[in-house]
Design an enzyme around this catalytic site. Structure first.
Site, mmCIF file in Angstrom:
data_model
loop_
_atom_site.group_PDB
_atom_site.id
_atom_site.type_symbol
_atom_site.label_atom_id
_atom_site.label_comp_id
_atom_site.label_asym_id
_atom_site.label_seq_id
_atom_site.Cartn_x
_atom_site.Cartn_y
_atom_site.Cartn_z
ATOM 1 N N ASP A 119 0.791 -1.248 0.000
ATOM 2 C CA ASP A 119 0.000 0.000 0.000
ATOM 3 C C ASP A 119 0.823 1.297 0.000
ATOM 4 O O ASP A 119 0.474 2.252 0.715
ATOM 5 C CB ASP A 119 -0.965 0.029 1.204
ATOM 6 N N ASP A 140 -4.521 -0.882 -1.885
ATOM 7 C CA ASP A 140 -5.826 -0.669 -1.260
ATOM 8 C C ASP A 140 -6.725 -0.042 -2.332
ATOM 9 O O ASP A 140 -6.330 0.934 -2.990
ATOM 10 C CB ASP A 140 -5.630 0.281 -0.060
ATOM 11 N N HIS A 164 -10.755 0.719 -2.906
ATOM 12 C CA HIS A 164 -12.132 0.662 -2.415
ATOM 13 C C HIS A 164 -13.116 1.312 -3.384
ATOM 14 O O HIS A 164 -12.811 2.355 -3.974
ATOM 15 C CB HIS A 164 -12.249 1.438 -1.090
ATOM 16 N N HIS A 179 -17.493 2.942 0.581
ATOM 17 C CA HIS A 179 -17.043 1.717 1.261
ATOM 18 C C HIS A 179 -17.403 1.732 2.748
ATOM 19 O O HIS A 179 -17.395 2.794 3.390
ATOM 20 C CB HIS A 179 -15.523 1.565 1.082
ATOM 21 N N HIS A 217 -10.675 7.026 1.282
ATOM 22 C CA HIS A 217 -9.308 6.872 0.774
ATOM 23 C C HIS A 217 -9.248 5.774 -0.271
ATOM 24 O O HIS A 217 -10.098 4.883 -0.296
ATOM 25 C CB HIS A 217 -8.341 6.542 1.928
ATOM 26 N N LYS A 248 -7.108 -4.971 -3.087
ATOM 27 C CA LYS A 248 -7.903 -5.472 -1.963
ATOM 28 C C LYS A 248 -8.819 -4.379 -1.447
ATOM 29 O O LYS A 248 -8.543 -3.196 -1.636
ATOM 30 C CB LYS A 248 -6.974 -5.956 -0.853
ATOM 31 N N CYS A 295 -2.202 -2.510 7.613
ATOM 32 C CA CYS A 295 -2.102 -3.437 6.482
ATOM 33 C C CYS A 295 -0.833 -4.281 6.516
ATOM 34 O O CYS A 295 -0.852 -5.455 6.128
ATOM 35 C CB CYS A 295 -2.251 -2.678 5.176
HETATM 36 C C1 VGL Z 1 -4.778 0.894 5.525
HETATM 37 C C2 VGL Z 1 -6.387 1.810 6.846
HETATM 38 C C3 VGL Z 1 -7.331 1.630 5.867
HETATM 39 C C4 VGL Z 1 -3.337 0.510 5.366
HETATM 40 C C5 VGL Z 1 -5.710 0.702 4.523
HETATM 41 O O1 VGL Z 1 -2.856 0.423 4.224
HETATM 42 O O2 VGL Z 1 -2.684 0.301 6.409
HETATM 43 N N1 VGL Z 1 -5.124 1.432 6.681
HETATM 44 N N2 VGL Z 1 -6.975 1.074 4.701
HETATM 45 ZN ZN ZN Z 2 -8.415 1.041 3.139
#
Ligand code: VGL
Ligand code: ZN
Length: 216
Positions: free
Chosen positions: A18, A56, A58, A62, A91, A116, A161
């Site tokens: 990510d 990430d 979404h 979401h 995000h 994901k 993550c």
């Molecule tokens: C993440 C919060 C929400 C991450 C992803 O990449 O750690 N944290 N979505």
């Molecule tokens: Zn996320």
């Protein structure tokens, strides 16, 4: 000095988690100093024969977004059918600039990108399983089919993550290393301390990048 660990090996993989615009300074869910790890990750990736990136990704609206829950604000925690869910600012919306990989990230040898968080009703921190702990992304099967038995995890955010990916890698039987100086944390409400202790209990090994780069 010889390298402490040899990763130009078909049974080792680097998992880059990510490193996207929304998780770096100026992004919608910025991880403090998240951009600082990028030069290091760019140096680590060429050491590996197998590199996978997680993204990430979404849909708008979401379930993990505070904006989807009237009266709630980012970093509130709610209970969902699959367990507690931290609510986030919107995000990494599919196709948005915030969801793109950071422009300084330069990993031409990435073989697979795992997206994901696409199920509107289930979050997915881990690159292996959605937050229901059951729906697989297919990553474990992909790695096993390639003969990978050891993974190194780097990226953002260490306490979400990265940690969930490392915990699920252990659950899938991979030897699992987290390269701590190639990660940064959100650290909301004790989340970093908890994540480090959960990873330690699961047998995740913490290392520093120098142990891979041979300059430790
Ligand atoms: C993440 C919060 C929400 C991450 C992803 O990449 O750690 N944290 N979505
Ligand atoms: Zn996320």
């Amino acid at each position: 000095m010889p390298k402490a660990l040899n990763n130009d090996s078909p049974d080792h993989a680097l998992l880059v988690i990510d490193i996207q615009n929304d998780f770096t300074p100026g992004g919608a869910l910025e991880v403090p100093r998240g951009d600082e790890i990028i030069p290091l990750v760019n140096r680590l990736a060429p050491l590996f024969r197998n590199v996978v990136q997680a993204q990430d990704w979404h849909p708008a609206g979401h379930i993990s977004f505070a904006s989807s829950h009237p009266g709630k604000k980012p970093f509130d925690i709610i209970e969902l059918p699959y367990g507690p869910q931290v609510l986030w600012p919107d995000h990494c919306i599919q196709g948005s600039q915030g969801a793109e990989f950071h422009p300084a990230l330069d990993i031409p040898n990435t073989q697979l990108i795992v997206r994901k968080g696409g199920n509107p009703a289930v979050d997915s921190y881990s690159a292996f399983y959605e937050a229901d702990q059951q729906t697989t992304t297919g990553l474990a099967g992909y790695l096993r089919e390639k003969g990978v038995n050891t993974v190194y995890v780097v990226g953002l955010a260490l306490d979400f993550c990265v940690a969930w990916t490392a915990l699920h890698a252990r659950r899938e039987g991979f030897a699992t290393y987290v390269v701590l100086d190639a990660c940064r944390a959100i650290d909301s409400d004790g989340s970093l301390e908890q994540a480090l202790s959960d990873m330690q209990d699961a047998g995740v090994v913490f290392i520093q990048s120098g142990q891979l780069l041979g300059d430790a």
